[in-house]
Design a protein around this motif. Sequence first.
Motif, PDB file in Angstrom:
ATOM      1  N   ALA A  40      34.875  68.373  38.623  1.00 62.84           N
ATOM      2  CA  ALA A  40      35.896  67.787  37.847  1.00 62.84           C
ATOM      3  C   ALA A  40      36.922  68.651  37.245  1.00 62.84           C
ATOM      4  O   ALA A  40      37.375  68.229  36.529  1.00 62.84           O
ATOM      5  CB  ALA A  40      35.157  66.884  36.768  1.00 62.84           C
ATOM      6  N   ASP A  41      36.677  69.933  37.654  1.00 61.34           N
ATOM      7  CA  ASP A  41      37.682  70.891  37.046  1.00 61.34           C
ATOM      8  C   ASP A  41      37.657  71.333  35.624  1.00 61.34           C
ATOM      9  O   ASP A  41      38.523  71.852  34.894  1.00 61.34           O
ATOM     10  CB  ASP A  41      39.224  70.821  37.327  1.00 61.34           C
ATOM     11  CG  ASP A  41      39.493  70.769  38.879  1.00 61.34           C
ATOM     12  OD1 ASP A  41      38.799  71.372  39.507  1.00 61.34           O
ATOM     13  OD2 ASP A  41      40.423  69.937  39.360  1.00 61.34           O
ATOM     14  N   PHE A  42      36.443  71.179  35.051  1.00 61.71           N
ATOM     15  CA  PHE A  42      36.176  71.606  33.635  1.00 61.71           C
ATOM     16  C   PHE A  42      36.229  73.276  33.720  1.00 61.71           C
ATOM     17  O   PHE A  42      35.771  73.922  34.915  1.00 61.71           O
ATOM     18  CB  PHE A  42      34.976  71.090  33.219  1.00 61.71           C
ATOM     19  CG  PHE A  42      35.158  69.757  32.623  1.00 61.71           C
ATOM     20  CD1 PHE A  42      35.467  69.450  31.305  1.00 61.71           C
ATOM     21  CD2 PHE A  42      34.861  68.607  33.261  1.00 61.71           C
ATOM     22  CE1 PHE A  42      35.468  68.306  30.642  1.00 61.71           C
ATOM     23  CE2 PHE A  42      35.020  67.481  33.130  1.00 61.71           C
ATOM     24  CZ  PHE A  42      35.121  67.193  31.681  1.00 61.71           C
ATOM     25  N   THR A  43      36.575  73.920  32.606  1.00 57.93           N
ATOM     26  CA  THR A  43      36.558  75.252  32.479  1.00 57.93           C
ATOM     27  C   THR A  43      35.122  75.828  32.608  1.00 57.93           C
ATOM     28  O   THR A  43      34.260  75.052  32.019  1.00 57.93           O
ATOM     29  CB  THR A  43      37.275  75.779  31.458  1.00 57.93           C
ATOM     30  OG1 THR A  43      36.492  75.540  30.176  1.00 57.93           O
ATOM     31  CG2 THR A  43      38.698  75.193  31.363  1.00 57.93           C
ATOM     32  N   LEU A  44      34.905  77.117  32.944  1.00 57.35           N
ATOM     33  CA  LEU A  44      33.725  77.712  32.962  1.00 57.35           C
ATOM     34  C   LEU A  44      33.058  77.782  31.467  1.00 57.35           C
ATOM     35  O   LEU A  44      31.742  77.477  31.206  1.00 57.35           O
ATOM     36  CB  LEU A  44      33.668  79.245  33.390  1.00 57.35           C
ATOM     37  CG  LEU A  44      34.042  79.101  34.929  1.00 57.35           C
ATOM     38  CD1 LEU A  44      34.141  80.609  35.757  1.00 57.35           C
ATOM     39  CD2 LEU A  44      33.089  78.387  35.763  1.00 57.35           C
ATOM     40  N   ASP A  45      33.750  77.874  30.567  1.00 53.42           N
ATOM     41  CA  ASP A  45      33.398  77.909  29.003  1.00 53.42           C
ATOM     42  C   ASP A  45      32.768  76.367  28.742  1.00 53.42           C
ATOM     43  O   ASP A  45      31.712  76.467  28.110  1.00 53.42           O
ATOM     44  CB  ASP A  45      34.577  78.092  28.007  1.00 53.42           C
ATOM     45  CG  ASP A  45      34.929  79.750  27.894  1.00 53.42           C
ATOM     46  OD1 ASP A  45      34.274  80.352  28.542  1.00 53.42           O
ATOM     47  OD2 ASP A  45      36.021  79.824  27.436  1.00 53.42           O
ATOM     48  N   VAL A  46      33.360  75.448  29.073  1.00 55.06           N
ATOM     49  CA  VAL A  46      33.085  74.033  28.785  1.00 55.06           C
ATOM     50  C   VAL A  46      31.628  73.817  29.683  1.00 55.06           C
ATOM     51  O   VAL A  46      30.696  73.466  29.187  1.00 55.06           O
ATOM     52  CB  VAL A  46      33.744  73.208  29.070  1.00 55.06           C
ATOM     53  CG1 VAL A  46      33.356  71.758  29.120  1.00 55.06           C
ATOM     54  CG2 VAL A  46      35.189  73.248  28.319  1.00 55.06           C
ATOM     55  N   VAL A  47      31.632  74.248  30.863  1.00 52.94           N
ATOM     56  CA  VAL A  47      30.379  73.992  31.506  1.00 52.94           C
ATOM     57  C   VAL A  47      29.253  74.873  31.250  1.00 52.94           C
ATOM     58  O   VAL A  47      28.039  74.153  31.120  1.00 52.94           O
ATOM     59  CB  VAL A  47      30.790  74.524  33.042  1.00 52.94           C
ATOM     60  CG1 VAL A  47      29.350  74.541  34.124  1.00 52.94           C
ATOM     61  CG2 VAL A  47      31.612  73.538  33.927  1.00 52.94           C
ATOM     62  N   ALA A  48      29.644  76.046  30.661  1.00 47.75           N
ATOM     63  CA  ALA A  48      28.413  76.988  29.926  1.00 47.75           C
ATOM     64  C   ALA A  48      27.807  76.149  28.795  1.00 47.75           C
ATOM     65  O   ALA A  48      26.524  76.140  28.525  1.00 47.75           O
ATOM     66  CB  ALA A  48      28.897  78.236  29.538  1.00 47.75           C
ATOM     67  N   ASP A  49      28.903  75.747  27.878  1.00 45.70           N
ATOM     68  CA  ASP A  49      28.256  74.793  26.631  1.00 45.70           C
ATOM     69  C   ASP A  49      27.512  73.781  27.262  1.00 45.70           C
ATOM     70  O   ASP A  49      26.564  73.549  26.346  1.00 45.70           O
ATOM     71  CB  ASP A  49      29.649  74.773  25.832  1.00 45.70           C
ATOM     72  CG  ASP A  49      30.238  75.789  25.094  1.00 45.70           C
ATOM     73  OD1 ASP A  49      29.627  76.976  25.183  1.00 45.70           O
ATOM     74  OD2 ASP A  49      31.335  75.653  24.675  1.00 45.70           O
TER      75      ASP A  49
END
Length: 151
Positions: free
Chosen positions: A50-59
């Motif tokens: 869904a194109d979330f950033t890696l920072d958001v995915v990690a959180d």
Amino acid sequence: MQESPRENGADDWIPDFGLSHTGTIGVTVAARAEMLPMLRSVVETVLLTADFTLDVVADVRVAIDEIVTALVGAAEGVEVACALRYDRHRVEVRVSALTSTADVLPKNSLSRHLLESMVDGLSIDYRADQALETYRMVVCFDRRRTGHWEW
């Protein structure tokens, strides 16, 4: 020359690569520690697709780790359910399980502090079942797509 999205005031601009930026998915796994990597992988795959950033995915991954570990440690049921709903602006996550205690993520715990620092909103609720002496714990959180702060 075309203006960039930031220059024309579209702070919530997200590139459209033909992917849907809205969706809902739910998954239920056994309330066992060895199922955590499976759940974490599903959540990660959905957010990356869904194109979330890696920072958001990690959180979100760390939040899932903390919540599911706490729920499994107090589990009285056989499963942990996780539901994600996302759109162009945020992801909302709901995790639930039957537990033996209502104090799964105490306010003064390190896990709770970590969760509160990584997500934009957190709610922990429960419903007691007196007959079974269990609690239906429901942990919900959301994380904005663009980060904690508006630029």
